[in-house]
Design an enzyme around this catalytic site. Structure first.
Site, PDB file in Angstrom:
ATOM      1  N   CYS A   2      38.125  42.565  33.068  1.00 52.83           N
ATOM      2  CA  CYS A   2      37.065  42.182  33.991  1.00 52.83           C
ATOM      3  C   CYS A   2      37.256  40.711  34.349  1.00 52.83           C
ATOM      4  O   CYS A   2      38.113  40.022  33.789  1.00 52.83           O
ATOM      5  CB  CYS A   2      35.719  42.367  33.335  1.00 52.83           C
ATOM      6  SG  CYS A   2      35.441  44.044  32.770  1.00 52.83           S
ATOM      7  N   GLY A  28      38.300  43.430  38.718  1.00 49.08           N
ATOM      8  CA  GLY A  28      37.340  44.514  38.513  1.00 49.08           C
ATOM      9  C   GLY A  28      36.684  44.876  39.820  1.00 49.08           C
ATOM     10  O   GLY A  28      36.124  44.004  40.479  1.00 49.08           O
ATOM     11  N   ASN A 101      34.956  40.093  29.017  1.00 48.78           N
ATOM     12  CA  ASN A 101      36.246  40.639  29.454  1.00 48.78           C
ATOM     13  C   ASN A 101      37.031  40.999  28.200  1.00 48.78           C
ATOM     14  O   ASN A 101      37.259  40.153  27.346  1.00 48.78           O
ATOM     15  CB  ASN A 101      37.004  39.587  30.273  1.00 48.78           C
ATOM     16  CG  ASN A 101      38.435  40.001  30.595  1.00 48.78           C
ATOM     17  OD1 ASN A 101      39.306  39.152  30.757  1.00 48.78           O
ATOM     18  ND2 ASN A 101      38.707  41.275  30.702  1.00 48.78           N
ATOM     19  N   GLY A 102      37.427  42.254  28.116  1.00 55.22           N
ATOM     20  CA  GLY A 102      38.184  42.698  26.950  1.00 55.22           C
ATOM     21  C   GLY A 102      37.671  44.034  26.475  1.00 55.22           C
ATOM     22  O   GLY A 102      37.008  44.756  27.219  1.00 55.22           O
ATOM     23  N   TYR A 258      50.866  41.926  35.905  1.00 58.09           N
ATOM     24  CA  TYR A 258      50.085  42.562  36.962  1.00 58.09           C
ATOM     25  C   TYR A 258      48.654  42.030  37.129  1.00 58.09           C
ATOM     26  O   TYR A 258      48.206  41.813  38.251  1.00 58.09           O
ATOM     27  CB  TYR A 258      50.020  44.074  36.695  1.00 58.09           C
ATOM     28  CG  TYR A 258      48.960  44.807  37.493  1.00 58.09           C
ATOM     29  CD1 TYR A 258      49.102  45.017  38.874  1.00 58.09           C
ATOM     30  CD2 TYR A 258      47.803  45.296  36.879  1.00 58.09           C
ATOM     31  CE1 TYR A 258      48.120  45.686  39.599  1.00 58.09           C
ATOM     32  CE2 TYR A 258      46.831  45.972  37.612  1.00 58.09           C
ATOM     33  CZ  TYR A 258      46.980  46.165  38.963  1.00 58.09           C
ATOM     34  OH  TYR A 258      46.017  46.825  39.684  1.00 58.09           O
ATOM     35  N   ASP A 366      58.818  47.222  41.996  1.00 54.26           N
ATOM     36  CA  ASP A 366      57.393  47.116  41.660  1.00 54.26           C
ATOM     37  C   ASP A 366      57.262  46.310  40.375  1.00 54.26           C
ATOM     38  O   ASP A 366      58.226  46.189  39.609  1.00 54.26           O
ATOM     39  CB  ASP A 366      56.741  48.500  41.505  1.00 54.26           C
ATOM     40  CG  ASP A 366      55.250  48.438  41.844  1.00 54.26           C
ATOM     41  OD1 ASP A 366      54.711  47.317  41.999  1.00 54.26           O
ATOM     42  OD2 ASP A 366      54.615  49.500  41.958  1.00 54.26           O
ATOM     43  N   ASP A 367      56.031  45.785  40.160  1.00 55.05           N
ATOM     44  CA  ASP A 367      55.838  44.995  38.934  1.00 55.05           C
ATOM     45  C   ASP A 367      55.859  45.884  37.701  1.00 55.05           C
ATOM     46  O   ASP A 367      56.281  45.471  36.629  1.00 55.05           O
ATOM     47  CB  ASP A 367      54.515  44.220  38.995  1.00 55.05           C
ATOM     48  CG  ASP A 367      53.341  45.118  39.315  1.00 55.05           C
ATOM     49  OD1 ASP A 367      53.043  45.290  40.508  1.00 55.05           O
ATOM     50  OD2 ASP A 367      52.742  45.682  38.385  1.00 55.05           O
TER      51      ASP A 367
HETATM   52  O1  LIG Z   1      52.301  53.485  38.088  1.00 55.70           O
HETATM   53  P1  LIG Z   1      50.916  53.251  38.586  1.00 55.70           P
HETATM   54  O2  LIG Z   1      49.910  53.967  37.719  1.00 55.70           O
HETATM   55  O3  LIG Z   1      50.764  53.561  40.027  1.00 55.70           O
HETATM   56  O4  LIG Z   1      50.556  51.729  38.332  1.00 55.70           O
HETATM   57  C1  LIG Z   1      51.369  50.657  38.726  1.00 55.70           C
HETATM   58  C2  LIG Z   1      51.067  50.222  40.123  1.00 55.70           C
HETATM   59  O5  LIG Z   1      49.672  49.866  40.254  1.00 55.70           O
HETATM   60  C3  LIG Z   1      49.553  48.499  40.580  1.00 55.70           C
HETATM   61  O6  LIG Z   1      49.335  48.323  41.973  1.00 55.70           O
HETATM   62  P2  LIG Z   1      47.884  48.148  42.616  1.00 55.70           P
HETATM   63  O7  LIG Z   1      47.805  48.955  43.852  1.00 55.70           O
HETATM   64  O8  LIG Z   1      46.820  48.428  41.601  1.00 55.70           O
HETATM   65  O9  LIG Z   1      47.717  46.616  42.954  1.00 55.70           O
HETATM   66  P3  LIG Z   1      48.564  45.548  43.771  1.00 55.70           P
HETATM   67  O10 LIG Z   1      48.181  45.682  45.217  1.00 55.70           O
HETATM   68  O11 LIG Z   1      48.105  44.248  43.181  1.00 55.70           O
HETATM   69  O12 LIG Z   1      50.017  45.764  43.560  1.00 55.70           O
HETATM   70  C4  LIG Z   1      50.869  47.879  40.197  1.00 55.70           C
HETATM   71  O13 LIG Z   1      51.126  46.726  40.981  1.00 55.70           O
HETATM   72  C5  LIG Z   1      51.844  48.982  40.495  1.00 55.70           C
HETATM   73  O14 LIG Z   1      52.139  49.006  41.877  1.00 55.70           O
HETATM   74  N1  LIG Z   2      37.970  45.366  31.574  1.00 57.21           N
HETATM   75  C1  LIG Z   2      37.111  44.782  30.789  1.00 57.21           C
HETATM   76  O1  LIG Z   2      37.240  43.634  30.423  1.00 57.21           O
HETATM   77  C2  LIG Z   2      35.986  45.687  30.333  1.00 57.21           C
HETATM   78  C3  LIG Z   2      34.837  45.046  29.594  1.00 57.21           C
HETATM   79  C4  LIG Z   2      34.043  46.092  28.832  1.00 57.21           C
HETATM   80  N2  LIG Z   2      34.825  46.649  27.769  1.00 57.21           N
HETATM   81  C5  LIG Z   2      33.533  47.181  29.767  1.00 57.21           C
HETATM   82  O2  LIG Z   2      34.000  48.281  29.732  1.00 57.21           O
HETATM   83  O3  LIG Z   2      32.673  46.961  30.551  1.00 57.21           O
HETATM   84 MG   LIG Z   3      51.116  47.419  42.984  1.00 59.40          MG
END
Ligand SMILES: O=P(O)(O)OC[C@H]1O[C@H](OP(=O)(O)OP(=O)(O)O)[C@H](O)[C@@H]1O
Ligand SMILES: NC(=O)CC[C@H](N)C(=O)O
Ligand SMILES: [Mg+2]
Length: 513
Positions: A2, A28, A101-102, A258, A366-367
């Site tokens: 978050c 988030g 967050n966490g 990411y 991709d990342d």
């Molecule tokens: O294998 P997956 O489950 O698809 O997850 C990985 C992908 O999801 C994320 O992109 P996202 O669209 O969330 O955000 P971005 O626009 O910041 O790349 C990440 O950058 C990869 O592209």
């Molecule tokens: N991604 C998060 O940091 C989540 C915070 C908290 N565990 C929730 O579910 O709301």
């Molecule tokens: Mg992506």
């Protein structure tokens, strides 16, 4: 992961918190909330939705005071109910609001202890409500004769560290007293401190990422240390203390891969620079292992992979092209709830430019590949656009293990790489060849910017959990509760659930009158 912010300012902070949340929206997208403090009164509004949808002018007008906290939520525990949006509020002792967050790894046990020993009622299934009640209990314990000072607050945080396990970066506010922020003893989630020297005096801010400080005009002072707590009273007096017995920095490496924005600096490491390093080291591996492959063009999968893909192309002396156009109105797909929505959103979000693909050997970068939702569809899109060969490179190693520290990837069967070889994964995403970053290269790349970080939380890559409390029984239990489609992830019937949403209920009463 978050996003959290806390501010003690010299003027009303409602707009500042709102603007800060907009900057942290990538952490988030499910819910957002702001709680402000004016004298002894809290004002709060929170709901499901994006920041821009949750707050209307009438809510903003009601958020009075020169101090407050704010949160954008990506659920990792409990349900997606609006009642689990944050901040959470507890009226005793003193009145406290908290944003987290966490993810706590012993929240089930703590929840029972809260009820049986501390006589505290937790109304939702959120781990963050548990955390707030542990903090409240510890503050109650350390405060004497209804008087509170910063030392007592630090003593309370030391008590929290003793009872709570998992990842927690926290902002909390004690009514009419001040802003408290702390990071777990491993510093898994990020938290930075900034200040602004205004004409009326010094204003302090704490936020998940430094980008929020940049945009709000605050100067970065430093990161909150693992285990450290900082306290800023309502007059802007700053104090801090190490509250953990054996703090050790183990930041989550996936923040660099990411989660975080590239323009943030976390634990003295520029996220952007680490992504460039990821591209460089992956290019080295491609040089070693793909000697016979002919690549015409490198294409990133927007957004997050862009810096790595660019640097990878430079290092290989290859052409870099933007082959996919991203719809700017669609958020991040990985953090969307439910596989059906994630799948649909990838196609809505990304569209290929045919001329960049036709007849060419493409290297898509991709990342990361997590569930494979993005890569499977993107490879197909590249083929449909006329690519000759489609190769795929991931700037992160294979994600094979659940994350229990604030990223919602709890079940092994949802992760594409679990129990699959690279060849099998390549076949699953339909690529002609697939290459992954090595974990050691990833770690070394981040360390280049800050050699003082000795270890990272790399659990989703290596299955080693830095808190030392994760066993097979725990992993199986979260798999049951948190898998996609699990009944417990869905919001309970809102009529039966108490929603302590202060400003919203006032507004609704006014509207009904
Ligand atoms: O294998 P997956 O489950 O698809 O997850 C990985 C992908 O999801 C994320 O992109 P996202 O669209 O969330 O955000 P971005 O626009 O910041 O790349 C990440 O950058 C990869 O592209
Ligand atoms: N991604 C998060 O940091 C989540 C915070 C908290 N565990 C929730 O579910 O709301
Ligand atoms: Mg992506």
């Amino acid at each position: 992961m978050c996003g959290i912010i806390g501010v003690v300012g010299k003027n009303p902070v409602n707009q500042l918190l709102y603007d800060g949340l907009l900057v942290l929206q990538h952490r988030g997208q499910d819910a957002a909330g702001i709680a402000t403090c004016d004298g002894n009164t809290f004002y709060m509004h929170k709901n499901n939705g994006l920041v821009q949808d949750v707050f209307q002018t009438r809510h903003m007008r009601s958020l009075l005071g020169n101090a407050g906290i704010a949160h954008v939520r990506y659920p990792t525990a409990g349900s997606s109910s609006a009642a689990e949006a944050q901040p959470f509020y507890v009226n005793s002792p003193f009145g406290i609001v908290l944003g987290h967050n966490g993810n706590l790894t012993n929240s089930a046990q703590l929840k029972q202890e809260m009820f049986r020993q501390d006589l505290r009622h937790i109304n939702t299934s959120s781990d963050s409500e548990v955390l707030l009640n542990v903090l409240a209990h510890e503050i109650e314990h350390s405060a004497h004769n209804a008087v509170l000072n910063a030392d007592m607050v630090f003593e309370a945080v030391a008590g929290v560290h003793k009872r709570v396990r998992g990842a927690y970066a926290v902002v909390a506010m004690v009514a009419n007293f001040g802003l408290l922020a702390f990071r777990d003893p491993n510093g898994i989630r990020p938290l930075v401190i900034g200040k602004n020297e205004s004409e009326q005096g010094v204003e302090y801010i704490v936020a998940s990422e430094s980008v929020a400080l940049d945009v709000l005009g605050f100067k970065l002072i430093r990161d909150v240390e693992p285990g450290e707590a900082i306290f800023i009273d309502m007059d802007g007096n700053f104090s801090s203390r190490q509250c953990a017995e054996a703090p050790k920095l183990n930041p989550c490496i996936f923040e660099y891969v990411y989660l975080a924005r590239p323009d943030s600096v976390i634990d003295h490491v520029s996220v952007y620079q680490t992504r460039l390093h990821m591209g460089e080291s992956l290019a080295e591996k491609i040089k070693r292992e793909w000697k016979d492959l002919h690549i015409d063009v490198v294409i990133p999968i927007p957004d997050t992979s862009r810096p790595s893909a660019l640097q990878l192309a430079n290092a290989l002396n290859l052409t870099y092209r933007e082959g996919f156009i991203k719809n700017r109105y669609i958020g991040r797909t990985f953090i969307m709830p439910g596989q059906a929505l994630r799948k649909k959103s990838v196609r809505q979000k990304l569209n290929p430019i045919g001329m960049e693909f036709k007849g060419k050997n493409i290297l898509l970068v991709d990342d990361s590949i997590v569930r494979g939702t993005t890569s499977q569809q993107i490879v197909q899109m590249a083929r449909d656009a006329g690519a000759n060969k489609v190769f795929f490179a991931s700037a992160a190693p294979p994600v094979r293990f659940p994350n229990v520290y604030g990223i919602d990837m709890p079940s092994r069967h949802e992760l594409l790489a679990t129990n699959r070889t690279d060849e099998e994964i390549c076949a699953e995403i339909g690529a002609d060849a697939l290459i992954y970053q090595d974990l050691q290269a990833l770690v070394e790349g981040v360390k280049l910017s800050n050699p003082h970080i000795q270890a990272f939380d790399c659990s989703c890559f290596d299955g080693k959990y830095v808190t030392g409390d994760i066993d097979e029984a725990y992993l199986s239990s979260i798999e049951t509760v948190r898998s996609d489609g699990s009944a417990q992830k869905r919001p309970p019937n809102s009529i039966t659930q108490l929603d302590l949403n202060l400003v919203a209920s006032r507004e609704e009463e006014a509207a009904a009158a």
